[in-house]
Design a protein around this motif. Structure first.
Motif, PDB file in Angstrom:
ATOM      1  N   ALA A 128       0.836  -1.202   0.000  1.00 55.30           N
ATOM      2  CA  ALA A 128       0.000   0.000   0.000  1.00 55.30           C
ATOM      3  C   ALA A 128       0.876   1.260   0.000  1.00 55.30           C
ATOM      4  O   ALA A 128       0.573   2.241  -0.686  1.00 55.30           O
ATOM      5  N   PHE A 132       0.211   0.592  -4.409  1.00 59.52           N
ATOM      6  CA  PHE A 132      -0.687  -0.435  -4.935  1.00 59.52           C
ATOM      7  C   PHE A 132      -2.008  -0.434  -4.169  1.00 59.52           C
ATOM      8  O   PHE A 132      -2.063  -0.053  -2.995  1.00 59.52           O
ATOM      9  N   LYS A 133      -3.059  -0.898  -4.837  1.00 55.60           N
ATOM     10  CA  LYS A 133      -4.349  -1.108  -4.179  1.00 55.60           C
ATOM     11  C   LYS A 133      -4.359  -2.532  -3.635  1.00 55.60           C
ATOM     12  O   LYS A 133      -4.195  -3.490  -4.390  1.00 55.60           O
ATOM     13  N   GLU A 172     -11.281  -0.916   6.199  1.00 56.93           N
ATOM     14  CA  GLU A 172     -10.033  -0.383   5.655  1.00 56.93           C
ATOM     15  C   GLU A 172      -9.169   0.187   6.770  1.00 56.93           C
ATOM     16  O   GLU A 172      -9.646   0.921   7.639  1.00 56.93           O
ATOM     17  N   GLY A 175      -4.645   1.852   4.515  1.00 55.09           N
ATOM     18  CA  GLY A 175      -4.701   1.703   3.066  1.00 55.09           C
ATOM     19  C   GLY A 175      -4.957   0.292   2.591  1.00 55.09           C
ATOM     20  O   GLY A 175      -4.870   0.016   1.380  1.00 55.09           O
ATOM     21  N   LYS A 177      -7.664  -3.007   2.486  1.00 54.88           N
ATOM     22  CA  LYS A 177      -9.027  -3.484   2.694  1.00 54.88           C
ATOM     23  C   LYS A 177      -8.965  -4.880   3.320  1.00 54.88           C
ATOM     24  O   LYS A 177      -8.263  -5.758   2.813  1.00 54.88           O
ATOM     25  N   TRP A 211     -14.856  -5.879  -3.035  1.00 51.42           N
ATOM     26  CA  TRP A 211     -13.433  -5.563  -2.910  1.00 51.42           C
ATOM     27  C   TRP A 211     -13.037  -4.365  -3.772  1.00 51.42           C
ATOM     28  O   TRP A 211     -12.030  -3.715  -3.493  1.00 51.42           O
ATOM     29  N   ASP A 213     -11.492  -2.466  -7.078  1.00 52.01           N
ATOM     30  CA  ASP A 213     -10.298  -2.740  -7.884  1.00 52.01           C
ATOM     31  C   ASP A 213      -9.087  -2.908  -6.960  1.00 52.01           C
ATOM     32  O   ASP A 213      -8.796  -2.039  -6.136  1.00 52.01           O
ATOM     33  N   LEU A 214      -8.394  -4.041  -7.121  1.00 48.63           N
ATOM     34  CA  LEU A 214      -7.203  -4.324  -6.317  1.00 48.63           C
ATOM     35  C   LEU A 214      -6.067  -4.773  -7.223  1.00 48.63           C
ATOM     36  O   LEU A 214      -6.272  -5.541  -8.167  1.00 48.63           O
ATOM     37  N   ASP A 215      -4.877  -4.307  -6.912  1.00 50.63           N
ATOM     38  CA  ASP A 215      -3.691  -4.843  -7.581  1.00 50.63           C
ATOM     39  C   ASP A 215      -3.292  -6.171  -6.956  1.00 50.63           C
ATOM     40  O   ASP A 215      -2.820  -7.075  -7.653  1.00 50.63           O
TER      41      ASP A 215
END
Length: 380
Positions: A128, A132-133, A172, A175, A177, A211, A213-215
């Motif tokens: 994070a 990055f997500k 959260e 940063g 989730k 969730w 958008d997550l990297d």
């Protein structure tokens, strides 16, 4: 009567090759047909090596040519056994992927107490910090620790409406989730569930959550190689796995089993590498000294032996334990030895993910069936 090759081939189209579903002309099993007056020579290659399959094929060829072409034909059938064609690799993910999530990383350990959840939480906050997500699913159903490590033990996920469906909104913190079974149980409550109940709870946290958008979605798996692990790999196409161990032999033996689980042919989840936790102890008053309390370079030797990457090592530092207990992962402490160690490991993980996504096709989720009390695992 004059026999012609085209008539022979047309008759042979009525015969299905054993185990292939195509007629023997379409499948390419018929290699050659020669006609000499009333004599016919048929060269056939089939992939089934059994005597029964060869005999059945020969009898069917004799019957169809006598019935459809010429009943008095003299027929010789030459049968060879070939090898089945290799199935082409596909880039299709056959598992149930989560829309918006690019990479799913499982963090595992063969043995409990090696600091797997500590490594997972610090990887998450470091990713994070890098921009990055990131999401973290605490999949350790029987010993969830993410709520404490992120100082959100008293939080409860809310319901949100997404496209007309009610979804859980992850908590959260820093940063990241987060979802954990710990959000839905009392701190003193023991989770006493059989495998199917635990799997159902996990599926709800995976697929009934928003969730976004997550990297990276990090999965903090329970120790060992059991039902939860298979349920996770059945539910999701996992990008890769990180295995955590301490240097002593008893932990390395279990870590080896953890690596072997992911590398089984039917599971085939790429192992991104090994992290050695509690690698050495350096007292504050002797900052140049390293004391290898649990052994030296055990995980490094394991990685070399198994030919997988060594992602890095984390020292045995009191502040890491204290940070986890107060709910602020140690990697958030700036300009420290701990922050540098976690940054180095996280960069190596990202590098291995990039390499893995470049060199390999996406991982498929696996299909699990139970036969005679044993778990049988196969690809979908």
């Amino acid at each position: 009567m004059k026999l012609e090759k085209k008539d022979i081939l047309k008759a042979l189209e009525k015969i299905t090759v054993p185990g292939e579903g195509l007629n023997m002309v379409e499948s390419g099993a018929v290699k050659n047909v020669q006609v000499f007056g009333d004599e016919v020579v048929v060269d056939i290659t089939i992939n089934n090596p059994s005597l029964q399959a060869r005999k059945k094929t020969e009898v069917e060829i004799l019957k169809v040519i006598h019935a459809d072409v010429y009943e008095k034909a003299k027929i010789k059938v030459n049968i060879k056994v070939g090898t089945p064609p290799a199935k082409a690799k596909t880039n299709e993910i056959k598992g149930k992927a989560i829309p918006g999530i690019k990479n799913i990383i499982a963090v595992a350990s063969g043995k409990g107490g090696v600091g797997k959840s500590t490594i997972t939480s610090n990887l998450a906050v470091t990713l994070a910090k890098m921009g990055f997500k990131v999401g973290l699913l605490d999949a350790d159903i029987y010993g969830p620790s993410a709520p404490i490590m992120f100082d959100v033990a008293n939080e409860k996920p809310l319901a949100v409406n997404i496209d007309g469906k009610s979804k859980m909104k992850p908590i959260e913190s820093y940063g990241v989730k987060i979802l954990s079974i710990g959000f839905f149980t009392e701190p003193s409550q023991a989770v006493i569930w059989r495998g199917p109940m635990a799997a159902k709870a996990l599926n709800q946290m995976i697929f009934d959550a928003h969730w976004g958008d997550l990297d990276f979605l990090l999965l903090d798996l329970p120790p060992g190689t059991g039902d939860i692990h298979l349920s996770i790999m059945q539910a999701l196409p996992i990008t890769g796995a990180v295995v955590v161990s301490t240097p002593q032999e008893v932990a390395l033996a279990d870590a080896r089993k953890g690596v072997a689980m992911f590398q089984q042919e039917a599971i085939n989840v790429p192992v991104l590498g090994v992290v050695e936790n509690m690698a050495y102890f350096t007292p504050d008053e002797l900052p140049e000294n390293k004391y290898y309390i649990f052994g030296k370079e055990g995980a490094k030797n394991l990685a070399e032996d198994l030919k997988i990457p060594m992602l890095g090592e984390i020292p045995l530092v009191q502040s890491i334990r204290e940070a986890g207990d107060v709910g602020r992962p140690a990697a958030l402490q700036t300009a420290t030895q701990v922050e540098e160690a976690f940054e180095a490991i996280t960069k190596n993980v990202v590098s291995e993910v990039v390499k893995r996504n470049t060199d390999l096709a996406p991982t498929e989720a696996i299909k699990i069936t139970t036969m005679a009390g044993c778990s049988a695992v196969k690809k979908k």
